[in-house]
Design an enzyme around this catalytic site. Structure first.
Site, short mmCIF file in Angstrom:
data_model
loop_
_atom_site.label_atom_id
_atom_site.label_comp_id
_atom_site.label_asym_id
_atom_site.label_seq_id
_atom_site.Cartn_x
_atom_site.Cartn_y
_atom_site.Cartn_z
N GLU A 12 44.01 32.72 41.27
CA GLU A 12 42.60 32.74 41.67
C GLU A 12 42.31 34.08 42.34
O GLU A 12 42.93 34.42 43.34
CB GLU A 12 42.29 31.62 42.66
CG GLU A 12 42.32 30.22 42.08
CD GLU A 12 41.95 29.18 43.14
OE1 GLU A 12 41.42 29.55 44.21
OE2 GLU A 12 42.21 28.00 42.89
N GLU A 66 35.35 28.73 53.48
CA GLU A 66 36.57 29.37 53.95
C GLU A 66 36.76 29.28 55.46
O GLU A 66 35.80 29.37 56.22
CB GLU A 66 36.59 30.85 53.54
CG GLU A 66 36.22 31.13 52.10
CD GLU A 66 37.15 30.50 51.08
OE1 GLU A 66 38.16 29.87 51.47
OE2 GLU A 66 36.85 30.59 49.88
#
EC number: 4.2.1.20
Length: 260
Positions: free
Chosen positions: A46, A57
């Site tokens: 990724e 995140e």
């Protein structure tokens, strides 16, 4: 070139999927990290495209996003890096970014170029299932996989999401943002079972996996493990000297997943 689902076709059908933020600490190091991780046994990578407000995140990856943007990373520069990578390495790769990044670039243009440069998929953690069509229209047109995410709270919706999923299903192990956790308490097996009842598609678990034991545990209950924050921590610690350290960590994690 191999596709997303090919990542799950190794000897035990389990994939180790590392995540890195493109441009952190530099695009040159990102390119070297891709080669090192592919060599160390990663099955799919990724590549994060940095965004100023990465809502999914935790602090580790948020900081990497900020530093990459401060360093002048752009989507076009990342596309150019991928072109260089594809001359040397054919490991399956997907972009992970946010809807605004794709919108700002132009959705169809972004997807078309992603396909042309050899990317196989796209993950957009801030796009709910109900809004995915404005992206999936183009990902299906150009033949790249828009990876669906399922969360522990989405039981009633998991079958619906799974039926329409492409590539693999990203099982979010715990509520909240990305980051390393001491243990994962979600019933991953139950989530995977619901997906498989709806569609025969690989399921990989992410969020919170930070060591080989947890990676192996998750791989036993699913088709693979996704690791980001633990790798970004190594990059932060060692900076421009991080490549051999990341290679070593990825080999340990990949070996654990492949022997699960």
């Amino acid at each position: 070139m191999a596709g997303v689902t090919d990542a799950f076709k190794n000897k035990n059908g389990k994939a180790f999927i590392p995540f890195i933020t493109s441009g952190y600490p530099s695009l040159d190091i990102t390119e070297q990290l891709v080669y090192a991780m592919a060599d160390a046994g990663a099955d799919l990578i990724e590549l994060g495209i940095p965004f100023s407000d990465p809502t999914a995140e935790g602090p580790v990856i948020q900081e990497a996003n900020t530093k990459a943007l401060e360093g002048g990373v752009t989507t076009d520069k990342i596309f150019e890096m991928v072109k260089r990578i594809r001359k040397n390495c054919d490991i399956p790769m997907v972009f992970m970014t946010y809807a605004n990044v794709v919108f700002h670039y132009g959705t169809e243009k972004f997807v078309k170029i992603s396909k042309e440069i050899g990317m196989q998929g796209l993950i957009l953690p801030d796009v709910p299932f109900e809004e995915k069509e404005e992206f999936s229209t183009y990902t299906r047109k150009y033949g790249i996989d828009l990876i669906s995410l399922i969360a522990p709270t989405s039981h009633d919706r998991i079958r619906t999401i799974a039926k329409d999923a492409d590539g693999f299903v990203y099982c979010v192990s715990s509520l909240g943002v990305t980051g390393t956790r001491s243990k994962i308490t979600t019933d991953i097996g139950a989530m995977v079972k619901l997906v498989k009842e709806a569609k025969d598609i690989p399921c990989a678990v992410g969020f919170g996996i930070s060591n080989p034991q947890t990676a192996a545990d998750m791989a036993k209950k699913s088709d693979g493990a996704i690791v980001g924050s633990a790798i970004i921590k190594i990059i932060t610690k060692y900076g421009n000297d991080c490549v051999p350290k990341v290679r070593e960590f990825v080999k340990e994690m990949a070996d654990a997943v492949h022997s699960a």
